[in-house]
Motif scaffolding. Structure first.
Motif, mmCIF file in Angstrom:
data_model
loop_
_atom_site.group_PDB
_atom_site.id
_atom_site.type_symbol
_atom_site.label_atom_id
_atom_site.label_comp_id
_atom_site.label_asym_id
_atom_site.label_seq_id
_atom_site.Cartn_x
_atom_site.Cartn_y
_atom_site.Cartn_z
ATOM 1 N N LEU A 494 36.786 1.151 39.376
ATOM 2 C CA LEU A 494 36.884 2.151 40.091
ATOM 3 C C LEU A 494 37.666 3.402 40.010
ATOM 4 C CD1 LEU A 494 36.968 3.058 43.310
ATOM 5 C CD2 LEU A 494 39.236 2.177 43.548
ATOM 6 N N ARG A 495 37.022 4.484 39.807
ATOM 7 C CA ARG A 495 37.683 5.713 39.517
ATOM 8 C C ARG A 495 37.495 6.844 40.952
ATOM 9 N NH1 ARG A 495 35.720 10.486 37.733
ATOM 10 N NH2 ARG A 495 33.740 9.876 37.411
ATOM 11 N N ILE A 496 38.420 7.443 41.011
ATOM 12 C CA ILE A 496 38.786 8.163 42.296
ATOM 13 C C ILE A 496 39.347 9.494 41.488
ATOM 14 C CG2 ILE A 496 39.489 9.139 44.558
ATOM 15 C CD1 ILE A 496 39.443 6.191 45.253
ATOM 16 N N GLU A 497 38.718 10.807 41.293
ATOM 17 C CA GLU A 497 39.234 11.894 40.809
ATOM 18 C C GLU A 497 39.251 13.088 41.792
ATOM 19 O OE1 GLU A 497 39.738 13.419 36.124
ATOM 20 O OE2 GLU A 497 38.127 12.275 36.886
ATOM 21 N N PHE A 498 40.215 13.978 41.838
ATOM 22 C CA PHE A 498 40.343 14.952 42.876
ATOM 23 C C PHE A 498 41.061 15.901 42.147
ATOM 24 C CE2 PHE A 498 42.819 17.106 46.125
ATOM 25 C CZ PHE A 498 41.536 17.655 46.895
ATOM 26 N N GLU A 499 40.595 17.366 42.229
ATOM 27 C CA GLU A 499 41.297 18.563 41.830
ATOM 28 C C GLU A 499 40.981 19.688 42.888
ATOM 29 O OE1 GLU A 499 41.330 21.670 38.308
ATOM 30 O OE2 GLU A 499 40.095 20.105 37.984
ATOM 31 N N ALA A 500 42.207 20.278 43.265
ATOM 32 C CA ALA A 500 42.274 21.427 44.484
ATOM 33 C C ALA A 500 42.809 22.627 43.514
ATOM 34 C CB ALA A 500 42.661 20.937 45.557
ATOM 35 N N ALA A 501 42.306 23.784 43.882
ATOM 36 C CA ALA A 501 42.880 25.092 43.372
ATOM 37 C C ALA A 501 42.838 26.143 44.437
ATOM 38 C CB ALA A 501 42.438 25.467 42.011
ATOM 39 N N GLY A 502 43.233 27.246 44.156
ATOM 40 C CA GLY A 502 43.072 28.311 44.980
ATOM 41 C C GLY A 502 43.832 29.678 44.295
ATOM 42 N N SER A 503 43.465 30.801 44.806
ATOM 43 C CA SER A 503 44.021 32.019 44.193
ATOM 44 C C SER A 503 44.633 32.904 45.191
ATOM 45 C CB SER A 503 42.971 32.683 43.356
ATOM 46 O OG SER A 503 42.545 31.829 42.008
ATOM 47 N N ILE A 504 45.600 33.667 44.974
ATOM 48 C CA ILE A 504 46.230 34.661 45.911
ATOM 49 C C ILE A 504 46.612 35.784 45.207
ATOM 50 C CG2 ILE A 504 46.752 33.094 47.715
ATOM 51 C CD1 ILE A 504 49.472 32.954 46.776
ATOM 52 N N GLY A 505 46.455 36.991 45.553
ATOM 53 C CA GLY A 505 46.985 38.135 44.646
ATOM 54 C C GLY A 505 46.317 39.501 45.286
ATOM 55 N N ARG A 506 46.338 40.400 44.402
ATOM 56 C CA ARG A 506 45.931 41.889 44.842
ATOM 57 C C ARG A 506 45.463 42.512 43.556
ATOM 58 N NH1 ARG A 506 49.410 46.501 46.214
ATOM 59 N NH2 ARG A 506 47.954 47.361 44.765
ATOM 60 N N TYR A 507 44.674 43.481 43.782
ATOM 61 C CA TYR A 507 44.419 44.594 42.706
ATOM 62 C C TYR A 507 43.582 45.587 43.086
ATOM 63 C CZ TYR A 507 39.847 42.744 42.656
ATOM 64 O OH TYR A 507 38.292 41.998 43.173
ATOM 65 N N ASN A 508 43.685 46.837 42.403
ATOM 66 C CA ASN A 508 43.070 48.029 42.729
ATOM 67 C C ASN A 508 41.773 48.349 42.052
ATOM 68 O OD1 ASN A 508 45.322 48.572 44.632
ATOM 69 N ND2 ASN A 508 46.396 49.805 43.316
ATOM 70 N N ILE A 509 40.766 48.891 42.956
ATOM 71 C CA ILE A 509 39.522 49.127 42.323
ATOM 72 C C ILE A 509 38.720 50.202 43.093
ATOM 73 C CG2 ILE A 509 38.142 47.269 43.735
ATOM 74 C CD1 ILE A 509 36.570 46.550 41.035
ATOM 75 N N ARG A 510 37.898 50.695 42.271
ATOM 76 C CA ARG A 510 37.139 51.842 43.214
ATOM 77 C C ARG A 510 36.030 51.305 43.910
ATOM 78 N NH1 ARG A 510 31.899 52.828 41.477
ATOM 79 N NH2 ARG A 510 31.300 51.896 39.513
ATOM 80 N N ASP A 511 35.357 52.050 44.721
ATOM 81 C CA ASP A 511 34.372 51.443 45.713
ATOM 82 C C ASP A 511 33.145 51.237 44.939
ATOM 83 O OD1 ASP A 511 32.736 50.848 47.803
ATOM 84 O OD2 ASP A 511 32.817 52.909 48.706
ATOM 85 N N ILE A 512 32.846 50.046 44.457
ATOM 86 C CA ILE A 512 31.619 49.765 43.754
ATOM 87 C C ILE A 512 30.320 50.030 44.214
ATOM 88 C CG2 ILE A 512 33.114 48.017 42.352
ATOM 89 C CD1 ILE A 512 31.859 46.117 43.775
ATOM 90 N N ASP A 513 30.264 50.000 45.473
ATOM 91 C CA ASP A 513 29.136 50.444 46.343
ATOM 92 C C ASP A 513 28.733 51.718 46.147
ATOM 93 O OD1 ASP A 513 28.828 47.939 47.581
ATOM 94 O OD2 ASP A 513 30.292 48.309 49.219
ATOM 95 N N GLU A 514 29.417 52.627 45.487
ATOM 96 C CA GLU A 514 29.152 54.102 45.507
ATOM 97 C C GLU A 514 28.860 54.315 43.862
ATOM 98 O OE1 GLU A 514 31.339 58.494 45.120
ATOM 99 O OE2 GLU A 514 32.630 56.499 46.077
ATOM 100 N N ASP A 515 27.695 54.797 43.803
ATOM 101 C CA ASP A 515 27.034 55.040 42.339
ATOM 102 C C ASP A 515 27.773 56.181 41.665
ATOM 103 O OD1 ASP A 515 25.470 52.658 42.455
ATOM 104 O OD2 ASP A 515 23.931 53.895 43.231
ATOM 105 N N LEU A 516 28.281 56.257 40.558
ATOM 106 C CA LEU A 516 28.882 57.276 39.918
ATOM 107 C C LEU A 516 28.101 57.558 38.655
ATOM 108 C CD1 LEU A 516 32.617 56.604 39.794
ATOM 109 C CD2 LEU A 516 31.416 57.860 41.425
ATOM 110 N N LEU A 517 27.203 58.687 38.732
ATOM 111 C CA LEU A 517 26.115 58.837 37.607
ATOM 112 C C LEU A 517 26.652 59.799 36.554
ATOM 113 C CD1 LEU A 517 23.012 59.134 40.307
ATOM 114 C CD2 LEU A 517 23.975 56.918 38.849
#
Length: 709
Positions: A494-517
């Motif tokens: 028998l083998r039972i293996e389990f892994e659980a993870a998550g991420s929490i945090g923050r960062y700043n970024i421009r509006d990627i829906d706006e095309d800068l040409l």
């Protein structure tokens, strides 16, 4: 025969045996006595093991006591001492010999591991039968595409026409009826190729506690036949592919995007005698089952198919790190490891990447260096782990008692400033380099410019690569924490293996829906143009396996879950961490792409497990010691239907089967696999008119052969 006659018959035999023993003892005593006279050095001047006498164990000579005994002789009177020799060489003092320098025990100096593999693949309809993405029609993008011969020609002015080299045209030109040609071409809508890799993993054993490791790939996933002498070379012997004579080595920028030999990892490993462990360099990055960090070497599950998992890999994570670990516990079988690491996830561009090759190591400076300190992505980790190595795990399982392994780790990433997403390359517009956003007819912000290295030249205004980079910097202000828990229980089969993870945090970024040409639009970005993103996501993976019939028949169940978001991923590609039309939160969790779940759905079509849950029962049977067969049935659905092409929950059902030959003693393997994925509503793409396209089944046939050493 009477008893008296028996006794009489045995009497002569006894006499003969006693006589032989007497003769032997007498000869031994005589020999010993002679040796005592002939070897005076064993005692004093007379020669015995005793004092000054002649051969006895006592001071007197031949006997056991002081004066004699058997074989004793008269004591010889002492005479005058002999004069010392006058040889000057004999009187010279002995020169001291230098002591042998102390060294740690050295074992085998060089050890080589790795594998050689060749894989052939056929994929039918990986684009799901959906038409090619047309941005003018505002369709949702489709990652895959139809074969080039089946792709329409785009004429001047934007009009399209059928390809004169497509399947239908070729067949009808050969006299095949239109009806039969249409049917046959539906079956030919696929991709077939083969690739190879030679992976070398040498280890230098400096001592039994000091080692140096490396990983080198030769012809890494090179498609067989992709570098003929007729391609990108002015070869008079092969003006067209038909006359190709040989394959030439892949060369970056000429006939490939990478060279034929790639040094991927190199790191040192020192084990101190009191439990301390030090690793430093570019090393494999792995934790638990490999759901988040996966080195791409295959996670051993403890069964015969491990060799295939170790060889049939495409991705793999490496980290530049200094890692310090400490094993504590009275018994190595129950020892825990606590470890801390300082990782360089990214150091930003170096001086030579900004200012050209003159700033490379050995040029204007002795060693290249990171040009900016605050654009570095630093990563720190702390972990506590109880993990048995594969050999120890087998020994414990053989005892019939449950074996529990577990671990917990936390990664923390931080970055202060960064160049903005989609900004031009560092060498954009320098010297003869084109300016991407000015010269490209339809630049794509996600492409990030065309030239990523400065060449030492300047643009029309005298700006260097350093100036280009400096004007694109924004305040990223990123902080990301990722905890990960891993648990494994083994008991008999028998083998039972389990892994659980998550991420929490923050960062700043421009509006990627706006095309800068325009490039100047990126230079004008400041903190007021940035949006704050909050990261909060979660995922887990579960594997269950049990063996019957002396561990020859296995049944198992694999399950995984990854959160999604109300906004679809950029380009409807789950591999991207960015979201379209996002409201400020990032909820999509992504499995590591090296964590293989199936043959088609997550490995090829979606690319990873994200915004999804899957349920996969499977069964495998091992027979004739080296053969096995396996069948998998998988169902997958989306956590957020807004992240799918069809705005529906169900992704589809996949059936996979394989037949394998694997030999652990002669580490070779052969494998033949077949998979078919039946797409459901999640892939029935909604077009701009509101209608739906019906996604069609995808199939694959794969064969692999490999040698592990």
């Amino acid at each position: 025969m009477t008893k008296s006659s028996n006794r009489r018959s045995r009497t002569p035999l006894r006499h003969a045996v006693i006589g032989a023993l007497a003769i032997t003892i007498g000869a031994t005593v005589s020999l010993h006595d002679g040796l005592a006279h002939a070897q005076p050095g064993l005692g004093g001047p007379g020669g015995g093991l005793g004092g000054g006498g002649g051969g006895g164990l006592g001071p007197g000579g031949g006997g056991l006591g002081p004066g004699g005994g058997p074989g004793g002789r008269k004591e010889k009177k002492d005479g005058p001492a002999e004069a010392a020799p006058k040889d000057k060489e004999a009187l010279r003092p002995i020169e001291p010999v230098p002591a042998q320098p102390q060294r740690f025990r050295r074992i085998q100096l060089f050890d080589l591991g790795g594998y050689m593999r060749v894989r052939s693949d056929f994929f039918q309809r990986p684009h799901l039968g959906l038409r090619a993405y047309n941005p003018d029609l505002d369709d949702s993008p489709n990652k895959f595409f139809a074969p080039p011969a089946e792709t329409q020609d785009i004429l001047d002015g934007g009009a399209t026409s059928s390809n004169t080299a497509d399947c239908f045209t070729r067949l009808t030109d050969n006299g095949v009826s239109a009806t039969r040609a249409g049917t046959r071409c539906q079956r030919r809508n696929g991709f077939a190729s083969a690739n190879m890799r030679l992976r070398l993993e040498p280890t230098l054993h400096i001592t039994d506690t000091v080692r140096v490791h490396a990983q080198i790939d030769v012809l890494d996933n090179v498609v067989l036949g992709s570098t003929p002498d007729s391609y990108a070379y002015d070869n008079p012997y092969a003006p067209i592919d038909l006359y190709s004579r040989t394959q030439v080595p892949p060369s970056a920028g000429i006939n490939s995007f990478q060279d034929s030999i790639l040094a991927k990892r190199a790191w040192g490993h020192i084990r101190f005698g009191w439990g301390l462990d030090l690793k430093f360099g570019r090393m494999p990055w792995h934790w638990g089952m490999g759901m988040v960090a996966n080195h791409g070497n295959g996670v051993p599950r403890g069964d015969q198919a491990d060799i295939i998992r170790q060889v049939d890999q495409d991705y793999g994570d490496s980290v530049d790190s200094i890692r310090l670990g400490f094993d504590f516990g009275k018994d190595r079988r129950k020892a825990h490891t606590v470890a801390v690491s300082w990782d360089w996830a990214s150091s930003g561009p170096t001086a030579s990447q900004l200012l050209g090759p003159a700033w490379s190591s050995g040029g204007l400076v002795g060693q290249d260096f990171s040009a900016e300190k605050f654009d570095n992505v630093y990563q720190w980790s702390v972990s506590l782990e109880r993990r048995d190595d594969p050999d120890m795990l087998k020994r414990k399982i053989s005892l019939g008692t449950p074996v529990v392994n577990y671990g917990i780790i936390g990664w923390l990433r931080q970055q202060d400033v960064d160049n903005e997403y989609g900004s031009p390359g560092l060498g954009d517009g320098l010297g003869t380099n084109p300016s991407y956003y000015n010269d490209a007819a339809a630049p794509q912000p996600s492409d990030g410019g065309s030239i990523n290295l400065g060449n030492g030249d300047t643009d029309d205004l005298g700006r260097t690569g350093l100036n280009n980079y400096a004007s694109m910097l924004v305040h990223r202000r990123a902080l990301l924490f990722t905890p990960d828990l891993w648990l494994r229980v083994n008991w008999r089969a028998l083998r039972i293996e389990f892994e659980a993870a998550g991420s929490i945090g923050r960062y700043n970024i421009r509006d990627i829906d706006e095309d800068l040409l325009e490039t100047e639009e990126y230079r004008a970005l400041d903190s007021s143009n940035l949006q704050k993103k909050i990261v909060a996501n979660f995922g887990y993976a579960l594997e269950f396996k049990y063996g019957f019939l002396r561990d020859r028949f296995h049944i198992g169940f694999d399950h995984g879950f990854a959160t999604g978001d109300d906004s679809p991923p950029l380009g409807y590609n789950p591999q991207s961490p960015f979201l379209e039309g996002n409201n400020g939160s990032v909820g999509n969790f992504r499995f590591n792409p090296a964590y293989n779940v199936d043959l088609l759905l997550f490995r090829e079509i979606l690319g990873t497990v994200s915004n999804a849950a899957y349920f996969k029962p499977w069964a495998a049977f091992y027979f004739f010691n080296h053969f096995s067969a396996r069948v998998d049935v998988e169902y997958a659905l989306a956590m957020r239907k807004q992240g799918t092409l069809g705005n529906r929950y169900s992704y589809g059902v996949e059936l996979d089967g394989s037949v394998r030959y694997h030999d652990a003693r002669e580490p070779i393997f052969l494998q033949l696999q077949y998979g078919v994925m039946f797409p459901l509503g999640g892939f029935n793409r909604v077009v701009n008119t509101g209608a739906r396209e019906d996604a069609r089944a995808v199939q694959t046939l794969q064969a692999q052969v490999g040698i592990k050493f």
